[in-house]
Design an enzyme around this catalytic site. Structure first.
Site, PDB file in Angstrom:
ATOM      1  CB  SER A  84      -0.897   0.033   1.235  1.00 10.48           C
ATOM      2  OG  SER A  84      -1.546   1.288   1.339  1.00 10.48           O
ATOM      3  CE1 TYR A 126      -4.537  -2.388   4.605  1.00 10.83           C
ATOM      4  CE2 TYR A 126      -3.737  -0.142   4.340  1.00 10.83           C
ATOM      5  CZ  TYR A 126      -4.173  -1.331   3.783  1.00 10.83           C
ATOM      6  OH  TYR A 126      -4.257  -1.459   2.415  1.00 10.83           O
TER       7      TYR A 126
HETATM    8  P1  NDP Z   1     -11.701  -5.727  -0.929  1.00 12.29           P
HETATM    9  O1  NDP Z   1     -12.116  -5.789   0.503  1.00 12.29           O
HETATM   10  O2  NDP Z   1     -12.529  -4.979  -1.883  1.00 12.29           O
HETATM   11  O3  NDP Z   1     -11.475  -7.208  -1.477  1.00 12.29           O
HETATM   12  C1  NDP Z   1     -10.724  -8.096  -0.692  1.00 12.29           C
HETATM   13  C2  NDP Z   1     -10.591  -9.428  -1.368  1.00 12.29           C
HETATM   14  O4  NDP Z   1      -9.780 -10.240  -0.526  1.00 12.29           O
HETATM   15  C3  NDP Z   1     -11.897 -10.152  -1.535  1.00 12.29           C
HETATM   16  O5  NDP Z   1     -11.806 -10.998  -2.649  1.00 12.29           O
HETATM   17  C4  NDP Z   1     -11.996 -10.977  -0.255  1.00 12.29           C
HETATM   18  O6  NDP Z   1     -12.759 -12.148  -0.407  1.00 12.29           O
HETATM   19  C5  NDP Z   1     -10.549 -11.335  -0.041  1.00 12.29           C
HETATM   20  N1  NDP Z   1     -10.235 -11.543   1.354  1.00 12.29           N
HETATM   21  C6  NDP Z   1     -10.490 -10.735   2.397  1.00 12.29           C
HETATM   22  N2  NDP Z   1     -10.089 -11.304   3.532  1.00 12.29           N
HETATM   23  C7  NDP Z   1      -9.572 -12.511   3.173  1.00 12.29           C
HETATM   24  C8  NDP Z   1      -9.018 -13.562   3.887  1.00 12.29           C
HETATM   25  N3  NDP Z   1      -8.915 -13.545   5.212  1.00 12.29           N
HETATM   26  N4  NDP Z   1      -8.581 -14.658   3.207  1.00 12.29           N
HETATM   27  C9  NDP Z   1      -8.711 -14.723   1.872  1.00 12.29           C
HETATM   28  N5  NDP Z   1      -9.243 -13.747   1.140  1.00 12.29           N
HETATM   29  C10 NDP Z   1      -9.676 -12.655   1.785  1.00 12.29           C
HETATM   30  O7  NDP Z   1     -10.207  -5.138  -0.879  1.00 12.29           O
HETATM   31  P2  NDP Z   1      -9.350  -4.379  -2.001  1.00 12.29           P
HETATM   32  O8  NDP Z   1      -9.563  -5.006  -3.311  1.00 12.29           O
HETATM   33  O9  NDP Z   1      -9.550  -2.937  -1.824  1.00 12.29           O
HETATM   34  O10 NDP Z   1      -7.876  -4.694  -1.460  1.00 12.29           O
HETATM   35  C11 NDP Z   1      -7.052  -5.699  -2.025  1.00 12.29           C
HETATM   36  C12 NDP Z   1      -5.625  -5.468  -1.529  1.00 12.29           C
HETATM   37  O11 NDP Z   1      -5.205  -4.157  -1.921  1.00 12.29           O
HETATM   38  C13 NDP Z   1      -5.471  -5.530  -0.016  1.00 12.29           C
HETATM   39  O12 NDP Z   1      -4.237  -6.144   0.310  1.00 12.29           O
HETATM   40  C14 NDP Z   1      -5.456  -4.061   0.380  1.00 12.29           C
HETATM   41  O13 NDP Z   1      -4.778  -3.855   1.585  1.00 12.29           O
HETATM   42  C15 NDP Z   1      -4.705  -3.469  -0.795  1.00 12.29           C
HETATM   43  N6  NDP Z   1      -4.915  -2.031  -0.959  1.00 12.29           N
HETATM   44  C16 NDP Z   1      -6.148  -1.517  -1.252  1.00 12.29           C
HETATM   45  C17 NDP Z   1      -6.302  -0.155  -1.400  1.00 12.29           C
HETATM   46  C18 NDP Z   1      -7.610   0.468  -1.731  1.00 12.29           C
HETATM   47  O14 NDP Z   1      -7.684   1.708  -1.674  1.00 12.29           O
HETATM   48  N7  NDP Z   1      -8.640  -0.259  -2.060  1.00 12.29           N
HETATM   49  C19 NDP Z   1      -5.169   0.772  -1.227  1.00 12.29           C
HETATM   50  C20 NDP Z   1      -3.930   0.122  -0.942  1.00 12.29           C
HETATM   51  C21 NDP Z   1      -3.812  -1.233  -0.819  1.00 12.29           C
HETATM   52  P3  NDP Z   1     -13.941 -12.527   0.628  1.00 12.29           P
HETATM   53  O15 NDP Z   1     -15.066 -11.590   0.326  1.00 12.29           O
HETATM   54  O16 NDP Z   1     -14.262 -13.934   0.342  1.00 12.29           O
HETATM   55  O17 NDP Z   1     -13.376 -12.336   2.012  1.00 12.29           O
END
Ligand code: NDP
Length: 247
Positions: free
Chosen positions: A142, A156
């Site tokens: 991030s 985080y």
């Molecule tokens: P979302 O919450 O929109 O999506 C998260 C995804 O990860 C979903 O597919 C979810 O599936 C899965 N997930 C969540 N928890 C778990 C778990 N314990 N085990 C397996 N899968 C899991 O998040 P984003 O797409 O926004 O974020 C994706 C990555 O990008 C993360 O690492 C986040 O920290 C990083 N990020 C995001 C930013 C943003 O602004 N959006 C900025 C910087 C970094 P399910 O629904 O089944 O749990």
């Protein structure tokens, strides 16, 4: 013309929605066979797999909570057993509990650490058993792993800083095997985790140079670059895709 990831196999953790789903679809459209993991969203994961198959690709979804080491290891083994190889690991699964540090509970802090760091270490170790020369380990860190523009993300940010140093250290350790390790650092991207609408979004949008949230496909494009052959000399890099938030 052959596609850049033709014949390769990729595992994207947390690929059922948001950034991970966009990455999975992009890698598949570049020719890779793609496995995604999810924790709860079985229907969402199935719909990503359907989208990829409809577009002519190959994909599977595997239920594996990133906090469950055995499930994470089993997801890696399943990917290899179904596709016969593993070339690209994208450590995307991640979560956050936006609130002040002093109000954060131990359970929330443990969950963030377990998913954002321990899950990444376990998945990477399991994947390295199968990766050959040309392999790619890609973290979704991030922009707040380097600089933090707003309050509310203390544990985080600590995990994403750890992911950054993990990538750099691992790049050194496995470079001689011809495997690269890179850390893609998104800024504010419109997803369920960080919706572009709402109070929380206002300071984040204002902190970017481009004065807008990013789209999931803008992260997937960078991941496709580091997953592909054109990035052969890029390793140990922190690739910030943040609309200039950290400029
Ligand atoms: P979302 O919450 O929109 O999506 C998260 C995804 O990860 C979903 O597919 C979810 O599936 C899965 N997930 C969540 N928890 C778990 C778990 N314990 N085990 C397996 N899968 C899991 O998040 P984003 O797409 O926004 O974020 C994706 C990555 O990008 C993360 O690492 C986040 O920290 C990083 N990020 C995001 C930013 C943003 O602004 N959006 C900025 C910087 C970094 P399910 O629904 O089944 O749990």
């Amino acid at each position: 013309m052959s596609k850049k990831l033709e014949g390769k196999s990729a595992l994207v953790t947390g690929g059922s929605r948001g950034i991970g789903a966009a990455i999975a679809k992009r890698l598949a459209s570049d020719g890779a066979h793609v496995a995604i993991t999810y924790s709860k969203g079985a229907d969402a994961a199935a719909s990503v797999v359907d989208d990829i198959k409809r577009a002519g690709g190959k994909a599977i979804a595997i239920q594996a909570d990133a906090a469950d080491s055995d499930a994470v290891k089993a997801a890696v083994e399943k990917t290899v057993s179904v596709f016969g190889r593993l070339d690209v690991l994208v450590n995307n699964a991640g979560t956050a509990f936006p609130k002040s540090f002093e109000e954060s509970t131990l359970a929330e802090m443990n969950r963030v650490i377990d998913i954002n760091i321990r899950g990444v270490l376990v998945a990477t170790q399991a994947a390295l058993k199968h990766m050959k020369r040309g392999g790619r380990i890609i973290m979704i860190g991030s922009a707040v792993g380097e600089r933090v523009a707003a309050p509310g993300l203390v544990p985080y940010a600590a995990t994403k800083g750890a992911v950054k140093m993990f990538s750099q250290a691992l790049a050194r350790e496995i470079g001689s095997r011809g495997i690269t390790v890179n850390n893609v650092q998104p800024g504010p991207i419109d997803t369920e985790l960080n919706p572009a609408a709402g109070d929380w979004a206002v300071p984040q949008k204002a902190a970017t140079a481009l004065d807008r949230y990013g789209h999931v496909d803008e992260i997937a494009a960078m991941v496709a670059f580091v997953a592909g052959p054109d990035s052969s000399y890029v390793t140990g890099a922190n690739l910030t895709v943040d609309g200039g938030m950290n400029a």
